[in-house]
Motif scaffolding. Structure first.
Motif, short mmCIF file in Angstrom:
data_model
loop_
_atom_site.label_atom_id
_atom_site.label_comp_id
_atom_site.label_asym_id
_atom_site.label_seq_id
_atom_site.Cartn_x
_atom_site.Cartn_y
_atom_site.Cartn_z
N ILE A 354 0.85 -1.08 0.03
CA ILE A 354 -0.12 -0.03 0.10
C ILE A 354 0.89 1.22 -0.05
CG2 ILE A 354 -1.43 1.26 1.43
CD1 ILE A 354 -2.94 -1.14 2.26
N VAL A 355 0.37 2.40 -0.76
CA VAL A 355 1.18 3.70 -0.63
C VAL A 355 0.36 4.69 -0.17
CG1 VAL A 355 2.54 5.26 -2.36
CG2 VAL A 355 2.34 2.72 -2.89
N PHE A 356 0.96 5.53 0.66
CA PHE A 356 0.48 6.58 1.33
C PHE A 356 1.49 8.05 0.76
CE2 PHE A 356 -0.88 3.53 4.16
CZ PHE A 356 -2.23 3.69 4.27
N TYR A 357 1.00 9.09 0.24
CA TYR A 357 1.80 10.06 0.03
C TYR A 357 1.04 11.51 0.20
CZ TYR A 357 -1.27 10.19 -4.24
OH TYR A 357 -2.17 10.24 -5.23
N GLY A 358 1.77 12.48 0.44
CA GLY A 358 1.24 13.68 0.72
C GLY A 358 0.81 14.53 -0.52
N THR A 359 0.62 15.82 -0.26
CA THR A 359 -0.15 16.83 -1.04
C THR A 359 1.03 17.45 -2.18
OG1 THR A 359 -0.02 18.65 0.41
CG2 THR A 359 -1.99 17.21 0.10
N SER A 360 2.25 17.32 -1.93
CA SER A 360 3.03 18.02 -2.90
C SER A 360 3.26 17.23 -4.14
CB SER A 360 4.41 18.32 -1.93
OG SER A 360 5.32 16.85 -1.87
N ARG A 361 3.86 18.08 -5.08
CA ARG A 361 4.18 17.42 -6.66
C ARG A 361 5.24 16.39 -6.19
NH1 ARG A 361 8.30 17.67 -10.05
NH2 ARG A 361 7.83 17.29 -12.25
N ARG A 362 6.43 16.69 -5.29
CA ARG A 362 7.42 15.72 -4.97
C ARG A 362 6.86 14.29 -4.69
NH1 ARG A 362 9.78 13.52 -0.83
NH2 ARG A 362 11.90 13.04 -0.66
N LEU A 421 -0.26 -8.63 4.16
CA LEU A 421 0.23 -7.09 3.65
C LEU A 421 1.78 -7.38 3.81
CD1 LEU A 421 -0.42 -4.55 2.26
CD2 LEU A 421 -0.16 -3.43 4.67
N GLY A 422 2.33 -6.98 2.55
CA GLY A 422 3.98 -7.29 2.43
C GLY A 422 4.54 -6.09 2.71
N GLY A 423 4.08 -4.86 2.44
CA GLY A 423 4.78 -3.33 2.46
C GLY A 423 3.91 -2.35 2.59
N VAL A 424 4.44 -1.21 3.13
CA VAL A 424 3.78 0.25 3.13
C VAL A 424 4.96 1.06 2.53
CG1 VAL A 424 2.61 1.92 4.44
CG2 VAL A 424 2.12 -0.39 4.94
N PHE A 425 4.71 1.85 1.52
CA PHE A 425 5.55 2.82 1.08
C PHE A 425 5.01 4.02 1.52
CE2 PHE A 425 7.58 5.57 -2.31
CZ PHE A 425 8.68 5.64 -1.91
N VAL A 426 5.72 4.97 2.31
CA VAL A 426 5.21 6.38 2.63
C VAL A 426 6.05 7.35 1.77
CG1 VAL A 426 5.03 7.88 4.69
CG2 VAL A 426 4.94 5.46 4.88
N ALA A 427 5.43 7.78 0.93
CA ALA A 427 6.15 8.89 0.14
C ALA A 427 6.05 10.29 0.66
CB ALA A 427 5.69 8.71 -1.47
N THR A 449 6.66 -4.52 5.79
CA THR A 449 7.84 -3.83 5.80
C THR A 449 7.62 -2.11 5.55
OG1 THR A 449 9.38 -5.41 5.16
CG2 THR A 449 9.87 -3.23 4.70
N VAL A 450 7.57 -1.34 6.12
CA VAL A 450 7.40 0.09 5.89
C VAL A 450 8.61 0.76 5.34
CG1 VAL A 450 6.88 2.39 6.92
CG2 VAL A 450 5.91 0.38 7.94
N LEU A 451 8.56 1.43 4.18
CA LEU A 451 9.58 2.03 3.49
C LEU A 451 9.60 3.76 3.52
CD1 LEU A 451 12.40 1.90 2.19
CD2 LEU A 451 11.19 1.49 0.03
N GLY A 452 10.53 4.36 4.18
CA GLY A 452 10.50 5.79 4.16
C GLY A 452 11.83 6.40 4.06
N SER A 453 11.77 7.69 4.54
CA SER A 453 12.88 8.52 4.08
C SER A 453 13.87 9.05 5.14
CB SER A 453 12.41 9.84 3.57
OG SER A 453 13.56 10.74 3.49
N GLU A 454 15.34 9.01 5.19
CA GLU A 454 16.24 9.45 5.81
C GLU A 454 15.95 10.62 6.67
OE1 GLU A 454 19.95 9.48 4.10
OE2 GLU A 454 19.43 11.16 2.66
N ASP A 455 15.18 11.43 5.81
CA ASP A 455 14.71 12.82 6.36
C ASP A 455 14.06 12.68 7.66
OD1 ASP A 455 16.22 14.13 4.42
OD2 ASP A 455 14.36 14.36 3.03
N TRP A 456 13.23 11.56 7.89
CA TRP A 456 12.51 11.28 9.10
C TRP A 456 13.56 11.33 10.38
CZ3 TRP A 456 8.93 6.45 7.79
CH2 TRP A 456 8.13 6.73 6.85
N LEU A 457 14.78 10.82 9.99
CA LEU A 457 15.59 10.74 11.22
C LEU A 457 16.11 12.12 11.77
CD1 LEU A 457 17.82 7.87 9.50
CD2 LEU A 457 15.75 7.72 11.34
N GLU A 458 16.20 13.17 10.83
CA GLU A 458 16.52 14.38 11.23
C GLU A 458 15.44 15.28 11.97
OE1 GLU A 458 19.66 15.92 10.65
OE2 GLU A 458 20.17 13.64 10.43
#
Length: 572
Positions: A354-362, A421-427, A449-458
């Protein structure tokens, strides 16, 4: 549109005795005149009585043809297609059938039914129409970017140059793929095309004793206060401090870098003024900018003066556009999405996600490229959800709607069943989104498995040790693993010079300058050809780089946290 079809059908139900009284010559002449005047709706009404066959009606085929053409000119494509097909069925030996097939083929191509359109166009025998057919196919096929679709067309029509050249264009946009590059090279030779149109050529490289690196960033010197507190542009200051420290390290390795800092003051006009100076024109490498609105003048300057430029912060491939001298230090959004799709396909225990993403173009682009690659690699995408503040509850309702509870009132089964469920991608780097996802996954307690960004760590939304307890992996191109001996040496050196521990951006600046400095030394001012020959370039603090036939970093490490520290899981 349905109404127009009905008119055609009704024409055949009217008794022939009515049409016996029609003056066919006059009727056709009047309808043809309306057609010439562009009064297509009236022309259709005029041609309609002439469509049914009658012994003394010599205009049935022509009336059908012009009726269909008038419908086409008004945008009634379904009506036009039906009438052209009817004409082919009722009058297969008409001597103007090539014209019918031309327009029918156009309708199919315009509707993106490419294979049917090509099939019909291939049946045209009149060689005089070849120029118009080629123009039609060129307009329809050249915008196609799906390589597999074009390969299928080429298999069916191996001698069709237009299909071949459309495939060449699509392959040229997929240069990071080795198979695409190999096929492109072969087809350039086959069609005797100019190689430089597809493989950007830079001037012959230049080697120097000292390389001038000009940094165009908003240092905002005039607004900085002398207090030790954090500044508004601390990211820029930290990055440049890292670059300076790296230049010192390079000097000890006999790699001489003349590092020049230019304060852009967050002003496009200031940048334009700076770019007029001879000093900048003599640069070997430009670094910047920080803000998107400053990008165009720097890109124009780079292209005009043939100077390589690196944007150290952006993931947006639009920043570098088609400038062969421009590079992203970071992986592009598209690269991150594709590599994340590959990672999830390899590491998710169940072949769905499953994929979840925000409102930005990125976020939207990251999610879309992930979905495309995940599906290509065999994953089933159960849903791709755009999350706003209003739809935030959808995350929990999707992942953690309980259907059964244990004796302590804890959820033990969900609408989306455990371990299904196998994975969740958080864009998204929005803490509201990814903390909701992680909370819902924690509630489920299964093997997702949840996959996210290293920016979360900051960010401070979660303590770092929390990630050790969660099944989460991170896209981490800038991460420095704690067991890296170079990291400890860098930290000691930074503390000695600045009296404080380095930030992520100080590390980035240090790594960036070491990477580009070594490329300048090894491959000269135009280091593109040298990088094209290396698939992987070792990093110092990070896992490294891959710019082979690419202008963004194609090497992406994926990490997890174990026992409070980052551990490399995979790199692609």
């Amino acid at each position: 549109m349905i109404h127009k079809k009905l008119i055609v059908c009704l024409a055949f139900l009217i008794p022939v005795t009515v049409f016996a009284q029609v003056n066919y010559n006059q009727q056709f002449f009047n309808a043809k005149q309306l057609f010439r005047e562009g009064k297509y709706n009236l022309a259709m009404e005029g041609f309609k009585p002439l469509i049914p066959y009658a012994a003394n009606n010599q205009y049935s085929e022509y009336a059908s043809f012009y009726y269909a053409l008038a419908a086409h000119n008004q945008g009634y494509m379904a009506v036009a297609k039906d009438m052209f097909n009817q004409l082919k069925s009722l009058h297969p030996n008409w001597d103007k059938m090539d014209e019918v097939n031309f327009w029918l083929g156009k309708i199919y191509l315009d509707g993106k039914d490419y294979f049917q359109g090509l099939k019909i166009l291939s049946s045209i025998k009149d060689k005089k129409m070849e120029k118009e057919i080629n123009a039609l196919k060129t307009k329809a096929l050249m915008p196609i970017t799906d390589i597999e679709t074009l390969k299928m067309m080429r298999e069916e029509y191996p001698k069709d140059e237009i299909i071949g050249k459309a495939l060449v264009g699509a392959l040229a946009k997929d240069m990071a793929n080795k198979d695409s590059r190999t096929m492109l090279e072969s087809m350039i030779t086959q069609y005797n095309l100019k190689r430089s149109d597809y493989f950007p050529e830079t001037p012959k490289t230049i080697y120097k004793d000292t390389y001038a690196v000009s940094v165009l960033l908003p240092f905002m010197v005039n607004t900085l206060d002398p207090t030790p507190g954090r500044k508004r542009n601390q990211i820029v200051l930290d990055f440049y401090e890292g670059m300076k420290l790296a230049a010192d390290t390079l000097a000890k390795q006999n790699i001489k870098i003349s590092l020049r800092a230019y304060d852009t003051d967050r002003s496009v006009e200031k940048i334009k003024t700076l770019l007029k100076t001879d000093e900048l024109k003599n640069s070997d490498l430009l670094v910047g900018p920080f803000f998107p609105e400053e990008n165009k003048p720097i890109q124009d300057f780079s292209l005009e003066n043939k100077i390589n430029v690196f944007n150290p912060f952006s993931n947006n491939s639009d920043v570098i556009g088609t400038n062969p001298y421009a590079f992203l230090y970071q992986p592009s959004i598209e690269t991150m999405g594709k590599k994340s799709g590959e990672f999830m396909a390899s590491h998710a225990r169940k072949k769905n996600c499953i994929v979840f993403y925000g409102t930005s173009r990125r976020d939207s682009l990251l999610a879309a490229t992930f979905v495309d690659k995940a599906r290509e690699k065999g994953l089933k995408v159960l849903g791709s959800h755009r999350i706003t503040k209003e739809t935030l509850p959808k995350i929990v309702s999707t992942l953690a709607t309980a259907t059964e509870y244990d004796e302590y009132k804890y959820a033990k089964q969900f609408t989306l069943r455990k371990d299904s469920l196998g994975g969740v991608f958080v864009a998204s780097d929005d803490a509201l989104i990814y903390t909701k996802v992680l909370g819902a996954v924690d509630t489920r307690g299964d093997t997702v498995t949840v996959l996210g960004s290293e920016d979360w760590l900051e960010q401070t939304a979660l303590e770092l040790d929390k990630y050790s307890a969660l099944p989460v992996a991170f896209i981490a191109p800038n991460i420095s693993l704690p067991n890296n001996p170079h990291l400890a040496a860098f930290i000691r050196k930074f503390i000695k010079v600045h009296g404080r521990t380095p930030s992520l951006y100080s590390k980035m600046g240090y790594e960036f300058m070491l990477f580009t400095g070594n490329q300048l030394k090894k491959n000269g001012a135009y280091f593109q050809d040298g990088m094209n020959k290396e698939k992987a370039i070792n990093g110092y603090l990070t896992q490294g780089f891959n710019y082979q036939f690419s202008r963004d970093n194609q090497l992406i490490p994926f990490i997890r946290f174990k026992n409070g520290g980052a551990v490399l899981v995979d790199k692609r």
